[in-house]
Motif scaffolding. Structure first.
Motif, PDB file in Angstrom:
ATOM      1  N   ASP A  35       0.798  -1.214  -0.131  1.00 33.45           N
ATOM      2  CA  ASP A  35      -0.049   0.122   0.146  1.00 33.45           C
ATOM      3  C   ASP A  35       1.038   1.270   0.064  1.00 33.45           C
ATOM      4  N   MET A  36       1.990   1.408   0.611  1.00 37.65           N
ATOM      5  CA  MET A  36       2.949   2.417   0.489  1.00 37.65           C
ATOM      6  C   MET A  36       3.449   2.719  -0.635  1.00 37.65           C
ATOM      7  N   LYS A  37       3.718   1.621  -1.558  1.00 35.97           N
ATOM      8  CA  LYS A  37       4.213   1.541  -2.856  1.00 35.97           C
ATOM      9  C   LYS A  37       3.163   2.432  -3.723  1.00 35.97           C
ATOM     10  N   LYS A  38       2.028   2.229  -3.414  1.00 34.04           N
ATOM     11  CA  LYS A  38       0.891   2.709  -4.218  1.00 34.04           C
ATOM     12  C   LYS A  38       0.423   4.135  -3.910  1.00 34.04           C
ATOM     13  N   ASN A  39       0.443   4.549  -2.442  1.00 36.91           N
ATOM     14  CA  ASN A  39      -0.175   5.512  -2.037  1.00 36.91           C
ATOM     15  C   ASN A  39       0.832   6.508  -1.302  1.00 36.91           C
ATOM     16  N   VAL A  40       1.759   6.253  -0.914  1.00 40.02           N
ATOM     17  CA  VAL A  40       2.614   7.188  -0.360  1.00 40.02           C
ATOM     18  C   VAL A  40       3.684   7.927  -1.202  1.00 40.02           C
ATOM     19  N   ILE A  41       3.390   9.344  -1.292  1.00 42.68           N
ATOM     20  CA  ILE A  41       4.093  10.396  -2.068  1.00 42.68           C
ATOM     21  C   ILE A  41       5.361  10.984  -1.783  1.00 42.68           C
ATOM     22  N   CYS A  42       6.588  10.604  -2.338  1.00 41.20           N
ATOM     23  CA  CYS A  42       7.682  11.442  -2.063  1.00 41.20           C
ATOM     24  C   CYS A  42       8.193  12.464  -3.055  1.00 41.20           C
ATOM     25  N   GLU A  43       9.055  13.415  -2.703  1.00 39.90           N
ATOM     26  CA  GLU A  43       9.661  14.109  -4.055  1.00 39.90           C
ATOM     27  C   GLU A  43      10.550  13.185  -4.525  1.00 39.90           C
ATOM     28  N   ASP A  79       1.386  10.867   3.268  1.00 40.02           N
ATOM     29  CA  ASP A  79       0.801   9.551   3.588  1.00 40.02           C
ATOM     30  C   ASP A  79      -0.482   9.788   4.258  1.00 40.02           C
ATOM     31  N   PRO A  80      -1.507  10.070   3.326  1.00 43.57           N
ATOM     32  CA  PRO A  80      -2.978  10.475   3.950  1.00 43.57           C
ATOM     33  C   PRO A  80      -3.597   9.185   4.692  1.00 43.57           C
ATOM     34  N   GLN A  81      -3.062   8.023   4.219  1.00 43.42           N
ATOM     35  CA  GLN A  81      -3.783   6.948   5.007  1.00 43.42           C
ATOM     36  C   GLN A  81      -2.869   6.511   5.867  1.00 43.42           C
ATOM     37  N   ASN A  82      -2.012   6.885   6.491  1.00 44.53           N
ATOM     38  CA  ASN A  82      -1.178   6.428   7.683  1.00 44.53           C
ATOM     39  C   ASN A  82      -0.574   5.228   7.548  1.00 44.53           C
ATOM     40  N   TYR A  83      -0.116   4.654   6.240  1.00 46.47           N
ATOM     41  CA  TYR A  83       0.674   3.394   6.027  1.00 46.47           C
ATOM     42  C   TYR A  83       1.837   3.512   6.573  1.00 46.47           C
ATOM     43  N   PRO A 119      11.033   4.427  -3.842  1.00 52.37           N
ATOM     44  CA  PRO A 119      10.861   3.000  -4.397  1.00 52.37           C
ATOM     45  C   PRO A 119      11.929   1.787  -4.223  1.00 52.37           C
ATOM     46  N   GLU A 120      13.197   2.079  -4.489  1.00 51.60           N
ATOM     47  CA  GLU A 120      14.256   1.359  -4.204  1.00 51.60           C
ATOM     48  C   GLU A 120      14.226   0.931  -2.546  1.00 51.60           C
ATOM     49  N   PHE A 121      13.937   1.903  -1.827  1.00 53.18           N
ATOM     50  CA  PHE A 121      13.880   1.678  -0.285  1.00 53.18           C
ATOM     51  C   PHE A 121      12.732   0.834  -0.046  1.00 53.18           C
ATOM     52  N   LEU A 122      11.546   0.880  -0.429  1.00 51.27           N
ATOM     53  CA  LEU A 122      10.615  -0.102  -0.179  1.00 51.27           C
ATOM     54  C   LEU A 122      10.795  -1.196  -0.724  1.00 51.27           C
ATOM     55  N   ASN A 123      11.355  -1.522  -1.781  1.00 53.96           N
ATOM     56  CA  ASN A 123      11.650  -2.764  -2.470  1.00 53.96           C
ATOM     57  C   ASN A 123      12.670  -3.525  -1.618  1.00 53.96           C
ATOM     58  N   ALA A 124      13.762  -2.730  -1.019  1.00 55.33           N
ATOM     59  CA  ALA A 124      14.744  -3.286  -0.100  1.00 55.33           C
ATOM     60  C   ALA A 124      13.992  -3.947   0.956  1.00 55.33           C
ATOM     61  N   MET A 125      13.221  -3.148   1.734  1.00 56.15           N
ATOM     62  CA  MET A 125      12.468  -3.468   2.862  1.00 56.15           C
ATOM     63  C   MET A 125      11.601  -4.792   2.884  1.00 56.15           C
ATOM     64  N   GLU A 126      11.042  -4.802   1.685  1.00 54.68           N
ATOM     65  CA  GLU A 126      10.291  -5.896   1.356  1.00 54.68           C
ATOM     66  C   GLU A 126      11.131  -7.040   1.247  1.00 54.68           C
ATOM     67  N   THR A 127      11.947  -7.060   0.488  1.00 49.10           N
ATOM     68  CA  THR A 127      13.086  -8.252   0.250  1.00 49.10           C
ATOM     69  C   THR A 127      13.657  -8.665   1.702  1.00 49.10           C
ATOM     70  N   LEU A 128      14.080  -7.714   2.457  1.00 56.12           N
ATOM     71  CA  LEU A 128      14.485  -8.164   3.769  1.00 56.12           C
ATOM     72  C   LEU A 128      13.204  -8.743   4.767  1.00 56.12           C
ATOM     73  N   VAL A 129      12.039  -8.349   4.481  1.00 57.47           N
ATOM     74  CA  VAL A 129      10.884  -8.962   5.252  1.00 57.47           C
ATOM     75  C   VAL A 129      10.744 -10.339   4.747  1.00 57.47           C
ATOM     76  N   GLN A 130      10.788 -10.460   3.422  1.00 56.16           N
ATOM     77  CA  GLN A 130      10.652 -11.749   2.835  1.00 56.16           C
ATOM     78  C   GLN A 130      11.656 -12.831   3.443  1.00 56.16           C
TER      79      GLN A 130
END
Length: 142
Positions: A35-43, A79-83, A119-130
């Motif tokens: 959900d963060m990948k889809k909804n959190v917007i960073c500069e 992050d309007p939805q608090n993900y 995006p790379e930060f999230l991908n790396a976090m996802e890989t580590l959790v897996q």
């Protein structure tokens, strides 16, 4: 009365044989990373310390790094939805299930990793959790 005794005896066996798991293994599905990948917007120029090529002794420290960096993400991104907070809570739970296997050293510090775009930060976090999920499953099978 005989039926009651059978039921009671069966319940006792189940309670004794199945240990309670007060801290169940968190799964990637329990996180809000997707959900963060889809909804959190960073500069576009926002970058965050991103653990990659993590040594086994640095696994918990890397999870902690991601959790800490999410605080920076919270300040720099929308992050309007608090993900972000939910994912921080998820990582706190993951960290609490870890046995302190890491060695505290400069090699495990968050700042030793490169800064990457969101995006790379999230991908790396996802890989580590897996990776953590795989390791936890292996430990449960032993």
């Amino acid at each position: 009365m005989e039926t009651f005794n059978r039921i009671y005896f069966g319940m006792v066996i189940v309670c004794v044989c199945l240990p309670a798991n007060s801290n169940p293994m968190p799964l990637l599905d329990d996180s809000d990373i997707g959900d963060m990948k889809k909804n959190v917007i960073c500069e576009q120029d926002s970058k965050f310390y991103t653990p990659t090529n993590i040594k086994p002794e640095c696994l918990t420290a890397a999870l902690q790094c991601f959790k800490d960096e999410l605080q920076t993400v919270k300040h720099e991104c929308k992050d309007p939805q608090n993900y972000i907070n939910r994912t921080k809570g998820f990582l706190e739970h993951v960290i609490s299930t870890m046995k302190n296997e890491e060695v505290n050293s400069n090699a495990c510090s968050c700042e030793s990793y490169s800064e990457e775009p969101f995006p790379e930060f999230l991908n790396a976090m996802e890989t580590l959790v897996q990776r953590f999920n795989s390791k936890a499953r292996q430990n449960q099978q032993r």
